[in-house]
Design a protein around this motif. Structure first.
Motif, PDB file in Angstrom:
ATOM      1  N   ARG A 199      -9.973  12.753   6.895  1.00 26.64           N
ATOM      2  CA  ARG A 199      -9.146  13.898   6.494  1.00 26.64           C
ATOM      3  C   ARG A 199      -9.642  15.137   7.198  1.00 26.64           C
ATOM      4  O   ARG A 199     -10.841  15.349   7.312  1.00 26.64           O
ATOM      5  CB  ARG A 199      -9.229  14.130   4.982  1.00 26.64           C
ATOM      6  CG  ARG A 199      -8.502  13.101   4.144  1.00 26.64           C
ATOM      7  CD  ARG A 199      -8.684  13.459   2.677  1.00 26.64           C
ATOM      8  NE  ARG A 199      -7.913  14.658   2.372  1.00 26.64           N
ATOM      9  CZ  ARG A 199      -6.749  14.629   1.724  1.00 26.64           C
ATOM     10  NH1 ARG A 199      -6.265  13.506   1.294  1.00 26.64           N
ATOM     11  NH2 ARG A 199      -6.084  15.749   1.478  1.00 26.64           N
ATOM     12  N   ALA A 223       1.329   4.718   1.368  1.00 26.14           N
ATOM     13  CA  ALA A 223       0.741   5.567   2.411  1.00 26.14           C
ATOM     14  C   ALA A 223       1.542   6.862   2.500  1.00 26.14           C
ATOM     15  O   ALA A 223       2.605   6.908   3.122  1.00 26.14           O
ATOM     16  CB  ALA A 223       0.702   4.835   3.745  1.00 26.14           C
ATOM     17  N   GLN A 240      -2.828  11.631  13.382  1.00 18.87           N
ATOM     18  CA  GLN A 240      -2.392  10.228  13.257  1.00 18.87           C
ATOM     19  C   GLN A 240      -1.560   9.809  14.467  1.00 18.87           C
ATOM     20  O   GLN A 240      -1.618   8.653  14.894  1.00 18.87           O
ATOM     21  CB  GLN A 240      -1.579  10.047  11.981  1.00 18.87           C
ATOM     22  CG  GLN A 240      -2.470  10.016  10.755  1.00 18.87           C
ATOM     23  CD  GLN A 240      -1.688  10.032   9.462  1.00 18.87           C
ATOM     24  OE1 GLN A 240      -0.493   9.754   9.439  1.00 18.87           O
ATOM     25  NE2 GLN A 240      -2.358  10.367   8.386  1.00 18.87           N
ATOM     26  N   MET A 273      -5.227   4.144   4.749  1.00 17.96           N
ATOM     27  CA  MET A 273      -5.181   3.964   3.292  1.00 17.96           C
ATOM     28  C   MET A 273      -5.889   2.672   2.892  1.00 17.96           C
ATOM     29  O   MET A 273      -6.630   2.627   1.913  1.00 17.96           O
ATOM     30  CB  MET A 273      -3.723   3.902   2.805  1.00 17.96           C
ATOM     31  CG  MET A 273      -2.981   5.204   2.931  1.00 17.96           C
ATOM     32  SD  MET A 273      -3.680   6.489   1.881  1.00 17.96           S
ATOM     33  CE  MET A 273      -2.905   7.928   2.602  1.00 17.96           C
ATOM     34  N   ALA A 274      -5.643   1.601   3.684  1.00 20.77           N
ATOM     35  CA  ALA A 274      -6.290   0.315   3.387  1.00 20.77           C
ATOM     36  C   ALA A 274      -7.808   0.447   3.522  1.00 20.77           C
ATOM     37  O   ALA A 274      -8.565  -0.138   2.742  1.00 20.77           O
ATOM     38  CB  ALA A 274      -5.753  -0.758   4.322  1.00 20.77           C
ATOM     39  N   GLU A 278       3.814  -6.768  11.600  1.00 19.72           N
ATOM     40  CA  GLU A 278       2.489  -7.266  11.228  1.00 19.72           C
ATOM     41  C   GLU A 278       2.573  -8.136   9.971  1.00 19.72           C
ATOM     42  O   GLU A 278       1.849  -9.123   9.839  1.00 19.72           O
ATOM     43  CB  GLU A 278       1.482  -6.124  11.022  1.00 19.72           C
ATOM     44  CG  GLU A 278       0.073  -6.703  10.904  1.00 19.72           C
ATOM     45  CD  GLU A 278      -1.039  -5.676  11.005  1.00 19.72           C
ATOM     46  OE1 GLU A 278      -1.725  -5.659  12.037  1.00 19.72           O
ATOM     47  OE2 GLU A 278      -1.216  -4.898  10.054  1.00 19.72           O
ATOM     48  N   GLU A 316       9.197   2.731  12.854  1.00 19.97           N
ATOM     49  CA  GLU A 316       7.998   2.580  12.018  1.00 19.97           C
ATOM     50  C   GLU A 316       8.077   1.302  11.182  1.00 19.97           C
ATOM     51  O   GLU A 316       7.124   0.522  11.122  1.00 19.97           O
ATOM     52  CB  GLU A 316       7.863   3.786  11.074  1.00 19.97           C
ATOM     53  CG  GLU A 316       7.545   5.099  11.762  1.00 19.97           C
ATOM     54  CD  GLU A 316       6.105   5.186  12.208  1.00 19.97           C
ATOM     55  OE1 GLU A 316       5.370   4.191  12.055  1.00 19.97           O
ATOM     56  OE2 GLU A 316       5.711   6.242  12.717  1.00 19.97           O
ATOM     57  N   ILE A 340       0.871  -1.180   0.000  1.00 24.15           N
ATOM     58  CA  ILE A 340       0.000   0.000   0.000  1.00 24.15           C
ATOM     59  C   ILE A 340       0.909   1.231   0.000  1.00 24.15           C
ATOM     60  O   ILE A 340       1.938   1.240   0.671  1.00 24.15           O
ATOM     61  CB  ILE A 340      -0.901   0.017   1.254  1.00 24.15           C
ATOM     62  CG1 ILE A 340      -1.965  -1.086   1.152  1.00 24.15           C
ATOM     63  CG2 ILE A 340      -1.556   1.369   1.456  1.00 24.15           C
ATOM     64  CD1 ILE A 340      -2.813  -1.235   2.395  1.00 24.15           C
ATOM     65  N   GLU A 395       0.731  14.560   7.428  1.00 24.85           N
ATOM     66  CA  GLU A 395       0.838  15.260   8.721  1.00 24.85           C
ATOM     67  C   GLU A 395       2.275  15.518   9.118  1.00 24.85           C
ATOM     68  O   GLU A 395       2.613  16.600   9.585  1.00 24.85           O
ATOM     69  CB  GLU A 395       0.159  14.434   9.822  1.00 24.85           C
ATOM     70  CG  GLU A 395      -1.344  14.536   9.803  1.00 24.85           C
ATOM     71  CD  GLU A 395      -1.977  13.818  10.988  1.00 24.85           C
ATOM     72  OE1 GLU A 395      -1.271  13.441  11.935  1.00 24.85           O
ATOM     73  OE2 GLU A 395      -3.202  13.628  10.942  1.00 24.85           O
ATOM     74  N   THR A 422       2.023   2.716  15.355  1.00 30.52           N
ATOM     75  CA  THR A 422       2.845   3.896  15.072  1.00 30.52           C
ATOM     76  C   THR A 422       2.095   4.754  14.052  1.00 30.52           C
ATOM     77  O   THR A 422       1.191   4.262  13.362  1.00 30.52           O
ATOM     78  CB  THR A 422       4.204   3.492  14.484  1.00 30.52           C
ATOM     79  OG1 THR A 422       3.967   2.694  13.322  1.00 30.52           O
ATOM     80  CG2 THR A 422       5.032   2.706  15.497  1.00 30.52           C
ATOM     81  N   PRO A 423       2.462   6.041  13.920  1.00 27.84           N
ATOM     82  CA  PRO A 423       1.728   6.911  12.992  1.00 27.84           C
ATOM     83  C   PRO A 423       1.729   6.401  11.547  1.00 27.84           C
ATOM     84  O   PRO A 423       0.697   6.461  10.869  1.00 27.84           O
ATOM     85  CB  PRO A 423       2.464   8.249  13.110  1.00 27.84           C
ATOM     86  CG  PRO A 423       3.048   8.236  14.488  1.00 27.84           C
ATOM     87  CD  PRO A 423       3.430   6.799  14.753  1.00 27.84           C
ATOM     88  N   VAL A 424       2.870   5.859  11.084  1.00 23.58           N
ATOM     89  CA  VAL A 424       2.909   5.334   9.710  1.00 23.58           C
ATOM     90  C   VAL A 424       1.965   4.141   9.566  1.00 23.58           C
ATOM     91  O   VAL A 424       1.268   3.994   8.553  1.00 23.58           O
ATOM     92  CB  VAL A 424       4.356   4.936   9.318  1.00 23.58           C
ATOM     93  CG1 VAL A 424       4.363   4.066   8.069  1.00 23.58           C
ATOM     94  CG2 VAL A 424       5.203   6.188   9.092  1.00 23.58           C
ATOM     95  N   HIS A 425       1.911   3.322  10.603  1.00 23.03           N
ATOM     96  CA  HIS A 425       1.033   2.156  10.554  1.00 23.03           C
ATOM     97  C   HIS A 425      -0.436   2.583  10.560  1.00 23.03           C
ATOM     98  O   HIS A 425      -1.280   1.975   9.897  1.00 23.03           O
ATOM     99  CB  HIS A 425       1.339   1.243  11.740  1.00 23.03           C
ATOM    100  CG  HIS A 425       1.085  -0.208  11.474  1.00 23.03           C
ATOM    101  ND1 HIS A 425       1.368  -1.191  12.376  1.00 23.03           N
ATOM    102  CD2 HIS A 425       0.564  -0.842  10.404  1.00 23.03           C
ATOM    103  CE1 HIS A 425       1.022  -2.367  11.866  1.00 23.03           C
ATOM    104  NE2 HIS A 425       0.536  -2.178  10.671  1.00 23.03           N
ATOM    105  N   ALA A 460      -4.130  -4.204  12.662  1.00 22.97           N
ATOM    106  CA  ALA A 460      -4.057  -2.740  12.658  1.00 22.97           C
ATOM    107  C   ALA A 460      -5.310  -2.132  12.006  1.00 22.97           C
ATOM    108  O   ALA A 460      -5.920  -1.203  12.540  1.00 22.97           O
ATOM    109  CB  ALA A 460      -2.797  -2.288  11.940  1.00 22.97           C
ATOM    110  N   ASN A 520      -1.475   5.436   9.307  1.00 21.93           N
ATOM    111  CA  ASN A 520      -1.691   5.979   7.961  1.00 21.93           C
ATOM    112  C   ASN A 520      -1.915   4.845   6.960  1.00 21.93           C
ATOM    113  O   ASN A 520      -2.822   4.897   6.130  1.00 21.93           O
ATOM    114  CB  ASN A 520      -0.478   6.828   7.556  1.00 21.93           C
ATOM    115  CG  ASN A 520      -0.774   7.719   6.362  1.00 21.93           C
ATOM    116  OD1 ASN A 520      -1.929   8.015   6.064  1.00 21.93           O
ATOM    117  ND2 ASN A 520       0.270   8.126   5.673  1.00 21.93           N
ATOM    118  N   ARG A 521      -1.112   3.804   7.081  1.00 21.29           N
ATOM    119  CA  ARG A 521      -1.258   2.643   6.191  1.00 21.29           C
ATOM    120  C   ARG A 521      -2.649   2.011   6.353  1.00 21.29           C
ATOM    121  O   ARG A 521      -3.306   1.670   5.371  1.00 21.29           O
ATOM    122  CB  ARG A 521      -0.180   1.606   6.515  1.00 21.29           C
ATOM    123  CG  ARG A 521      -0.188   0.427   5.574  1.00 21.29           C
ATOM    124  CD  ARG A 521       0.775  -0.661   6.025  1.00 21.29           C
ATOM    125  NE  ARG A 521       0.875  -1.711   5.015  1.00 21.29           N
ATOM    126  CZ  ARG A 521      -0.035  -2.662   4.840  1.00 21.29           C
ATOM    127  NH1 ARG A 521      -1.117  -2.701   5.614  1.00 21.29           N
ATOM    128  NH2 ARG A 521       0.119  -3.573   3.888  1.00 21.29           N
TER     129      ARG A 521
END
Lengths: 78, 256
Positions: free
Chosen positions: B215, A13, B186, B205-206, A41, A34, A11, A17, B196-199, B154, B201-202
């Motif tokens: 948003r 992403a 996030q 997105m999913a 996972e 990160e 994905i 922010e 985590t913030p990236v996770h 997640a 965000n991911r």
């Protein structure tokens, strides 16, 4: 300095922010943390692609880091 | 006119009477509790960890997180509280704060003295019952959050949280499309879901492929039922739609 962490795995992403961090070393540590969480996972589900990566941009939009999942974890072969 | 704009406990009474039966006299007693209003700036602890408090805090406006942390300083949001909540009602019986209360956005808070909460509970046992149920719902939410961080993926964690907050904010979930405001970053979502913030965000997105967007502090859900399935969400624990016949009252109304 605000850094943006864009994830490129199965994905895309894009981080809109970002987060305030003191310097690029802090950004590197954040990126590693990160990746390890997202990779964990993947491992949980089975497949892990070590070529996936996180790209870090500074607030001017300049790419300052690219770290692959392979660089963020240590894999000890059997 | 002036009274209408002054922060008051009407939202608290509304919350209590959505789950418990209170007589007009008891309702008036709740509204008459003494309060001290304060503005908590964004990103500010208005109750600090280990602080001994002599009042409970009621949220009139804003979003509040209950923060707990590990000894090496890693913070986790263990509850979200919205207008109508009294996040530390339990401080009446446990006055040393075992969690910090943190304004995630600018928040308007009414401090209610413990002494007044004890007095109203002694004078009106059905109000103590209503407080009991309020604390119980908080603990049921916490139980769901434990399942979330312990057992869900997640994506499912984020889906579950977005469903829970829709119901708590009383968004209209009778149609497929649901819209509501959730003023969280996030980072804050990450602290809430053990990600985590990236996770986060991911995961967001999913969820886009499932018709969910988040948003600018607005959650847009195109298919509510689908999101509840992804998040394994059943609203029963929130006690939001209790029929009056199911509301708790141990002391009969005519004894009050």
């Amino acid at each position: 300095m605000r850094y943006f962490f864009h994830l490129h795995d199965d994905i895309e992403a894009h981080d809109e922010e970002g987060r305030e961090l003191p310097d690029i070393e802090a950004a590197r540590r954040s990126a590693l943390a990160e990746i390890r969480q997202v990779a964990a996972e993947s491992v949980h589900e089975g497949p892990l692609n070590l070529g996936h990566y996180v790209e870090v941009e500074d607030e001017s939009g300049t790419r300052v880091l690219k770290i692959t999942f392979g660089e963020a974890v240590t894999v000890v072969p059997a | 006119m002036h009274q209408r704009t002054t922060p008051n406990l009407q939202l608290f009474l509304d919350r209590l009477t959505s789950r418990s039966i209170l007589t007009p006299t008891e309702q008036e007693a709740v509204l008459s509790l003494p309060v001290h209003a304060l503005q908590a700036p964004s990103n500010h602890d208005f109750v600090r960890l280990h602080e001994k408090v002599s009042h409970a805090c009621f949220i009139v406006d804003g979003l509040v997180g209950r923060f707990d942390q590990t000894s090496d300083g890693k913070r986790q949001i263990t509850a979200l509280h919205i207008p109508g909540d009294m996040p530390d009602l339990l401080s009446v019986v446990q006055p040393t704060a075992t969690s910090a209360l943190h304004a995630l956005s600018t928040a308007t808070i009414l401090q209610v003295p413990h002494s007044a909460l004890r007095a109203i509970s002694a004078k009106h046992p059905p109000i103590a019952e209503a407080f009991w149920r309020d604390c119980m719902v908080d603990s049921m939410i916490l139980a769901q959050w434990v399942v979330n961080v312990g057992r869900r993926s997640a994506k499912a964690r984020i889906a579950h949280l977005l469903c829970e907050m829709a119901v708590r904010y009383r968004a209209d979930t009778s149609e497929d499309q649901v819209r509501y405001n959730l003023r969280m970053t996030q980072d804050q979502l990450a602290d809430t879901t053990g990600l985590t913030p990236v996770h986060v965000n991911r995961s967001l997105m999913a969820l886009r492929d499932d018709g969910v967007s988040f948003r600018g502090g607005t959650v847009r859900i195109e298919d509510w039922r689908r999101l509840t399935e992804i998040g394994d969400f059943d609203a029963g624990y929130l006690q939001a739609d209790l029929q009056s016949s199911a509301r708790l009252r141990i002391v009969p109304s005519n004894a009050a």
